[in-house]
Design a protein around this motif. Sequence first.
Motif, short mmCIF file in Angstrom:
data_model
loop_
_atom_site.label_atom_id
_atom_site.label_comp_id
_atom_site.label_asym_id
_atom_site.label_seq_id
_atom_site.Cartn_x
_atom_site.Cartn_y
_atom_site.Cartn_z
N VAL A 84 0.11 -59.21 72.12
CA VAL A 84 -1.14 -59.75 71.50
C VAL A 84 -1.74 -58.50 70.75
CG1 VAL A 84 -3.42 -60.66 72.15
CG2 VAL A 84 -1.69 -60.82 73.89
N VAL A 85 -1.99 -58.86 69.42
CA VAL A 85 -2.39 -57.72 68.56
C VAL A 85 -3.81 -57.37 68.95
CG1 VAL A 85 -3.05 -57.31 66.41
CG2 VAL A 85 -1.18 -58.80 66.71
N LEU A 86 -4.94 -58.21 69.09
CA LEU A 86 -6.10 -57.88 69.68
C LEU A 86 -6.29 -58.22 71.14
CD1 LEU A 86 -8.42 -59.45 66.89
CD2 LEU A 86 -7.22 -57.08 67.03
N ALA A 87 -5.79 -57.34 72.07
CA ALA A 87 -5.34 -57.38 73.50
C ALA A 87 -6.49 -57.74 74.37
CB ALA A 87 -4.70 -56.01 73.82
N VAL A 133 9.43 -61.53 67.97
CA VAL A 133 8.15 -61.38 68.68
C VAL A 133 7.44 -62.37 68.61
CG1 VAL A 133 5.88 -60.02 68.60
CG2 VAL A 133 8.14 -58.72 68.40
N GLY A 134 6.97 -63.04 69.91
CA GLY A 134 5.96 -63.94 70.04
C GLY A 134 4.56 -63.37 69.80
N MET A 135 4.16 -63.34 68.61
CA MET A 135 2.82 -62.59 68.14
C MET A 135 1.58 -63.42 68.49
SD MET A 135 2.01 -60.09 65.02
CE MET A 135 3.29 -59.14 65.15
N LEU A 136 0.78 -63.12 69.21
CA LEU A 136 -0.82 -63.60 69.44
C LEU A 136 -1.69 -62.87 68.39
CD1 LEU A 136 0.86 -64.23 72.20
CD2 LEU A 136 -1.39 -64.69 73.06
N PRO A 137 -2.21 -63.38 67.39
CA PRO A 137 -3.06 -62.74 66.58
C PRO A 137 -4.11 -62.06 67.49
CG PRO A 137 -2.35 -64.74 65.46
CD PRO A 137 -1.86 -64.61 67.27
N LYS A 142 -11.59 -63.13 72.15
CA LYS A 142 -12.36 -62.60 70.87
C LYS A 142 -12.58 -63.78 70.04
CE LYS A 142 -10.28 -58.82 72.24
NZ LYS A 142 -10.28 -58.71 73.75
N TRP A 143 -12.13 -65.10 70.00
CA TRP A 143 -12.58 -66.15 69.34
C TRP A 143 -13.62 -67.00 70.08
CZ3 TRP A 143 -11.38 -70.58 71.35
CH2 TRP A 143 -10.05 -70.73 72.16
N LYS A 144 -13.49 -66.90 71.31
CA LYS A 144 -14.53 -67.79 72.11
C LYS A 144 -16.11 -67.16 71.43
CE LYS A 144 -14.09 -70.23 75.10
NZ LYS A 144 -13.58 -71.55 75.02
N GLN A 145 -16.96 -68.04 71.63
CA GLN A 145 -18.39 -67.89 71.11
C GLN A 145 -19.49 -67.83 72.05
OE1 GLN A 145 -18.64 -67.69 67.57
NE2 GLN A 145 -16.42 -67.74 67.94
N ASN A 146 -20.35 -66.75 72.26
CA ASN A 146 -21.36 -66.56 72.90
C ASN A 146 -21.03 -66.29 74.42
OD1 ASN A 146 -23.05 -66.89 70.57
ND2 ASN A 146 -22.68 -69.13 70.78
#
Length: 467
Positions: A84-87, A133-137, A142-146
């Motif tokens: 994962v990039v943004l771990a 590499v199975g890359m998760l951005p 991080k993209w869930k809201q509130n």
Amino acid sequence: MQQPTLKSIIGMLILLICTSSLFAQQTPGLTVSDNGRYLMYEDGRPFFYMGDTAWELFHRLDREEADQYLENRAAKGFTVIQAVVLAQLGGLNVPNAYGAKPLKNNDPAQPNEAYFEHVDHIVSKAASLGMFVGMLPSWGDKWKQNEGGESGIFTVKNARQYGEYLGERYKDQPVIWILGGDQNIKTDEEAAIIEAMALGLREGDNGAHLITYHPRGPGMSSDFFHEVDWLDFNMFQSSHGARDHDNGLFTRHDYQLKPAKPTLDGEPRYENIMVGFYNQNDPKHLRFDDYDARQAAYFSLLEGACGHTYGHNSIWQMWAPGRDPVIGANVPWYDAMDHAGSFQMKHVRHLFESRPFTLLAPDSAFVLDGPETGGAKIKALVASDSSFAFVYSPRGEHFTVDLSQIQSRSVRAAWYDPRYGITDFIHTGDNTGMQTFTPPSRGRGQDWILILDDATRNFPVPGQDSE
């Protein structure tokens, strides 16, 4: 010792650049097979997805440690490293091993070059070892809201910008995009963010790489995105709830969908994780072992999955003394790399690659008698040209098959030991009648695979002749 001259240094650099370019040219991208069931190299060779979950790889390991990990995984036959990039564990605000955070001001539209140079090294190293590499951005929080913490940094606009950035940066590297990151879609806004990120990746890499989605467990990407054009293959997470959980049921669900798309378990029960997450502070609590990890692989594959992902509780988080353990991690990642389950994944790959495995399809009618429920459930795959079949007995229970479904009048039978990758031949006989097979041993951890072949095809011995 003679010091290198400027000319020799330039020569070495040119050789390195040429070698890297040659490798890139010799590593074709991936596509989906014509029947929509398997993954293939673009040059037509079948690709067996044998993954490992290394979620915190970019975030927690330095380059020497990352090289050590990747070399270990390549030697064990893994073909995909999921990272994962943004771990997950402080991925935005806790720096990597070199003091760099991934984003400036936690803004997806402002990537930090210093952080991505480290990601570059790991991706290139994996490529040099023949792995994707199975890359998760991004991890899903991080993209869930509130939801507090590190949530809410993505909008539709910056998700697309971030996707374009990653797509462009890694368009010439062997990468598989994995969206999601252990979260499910709950709102239209979240769906729009994921859609924008997917379209950004497509624009950035010109469609060079496959895309899938890693949901929260137990869950399936097909519940959200099966029919969208950008989802090339499905991924499910069967999770870590119980022993003998039949993750093949997820595979079976996806296998029946239209249009046909490949599917696999992207996060099954991890080796050495506490069963059901229960009582994480009790070191004596029951943990999944190598048999649990191995059974999950065959349960899913024998229902028609295009591959499988292994996982270990210490490795996904790259746990080491001095770090807070998650879900009871108690073995340093560098020791956990050589736990039994990871060795046995190589035997899984050897078995399938010893035959034209893209011909295989699940066939419940092939097994006429045997356990049909629970941890001893018998499963079978039969090649579409009837040239070979695999039958999995997870507890070593006997079963009966219809030999007439093997094409040749001469059928070779053998037992494959999934613990050690050893093949023991039984006999060669006629393809007539109903034959009962009794595995060499019985009980928990005594799983066996029966291999039935058209004897005239002279298929290789898995793990020996097949390499």
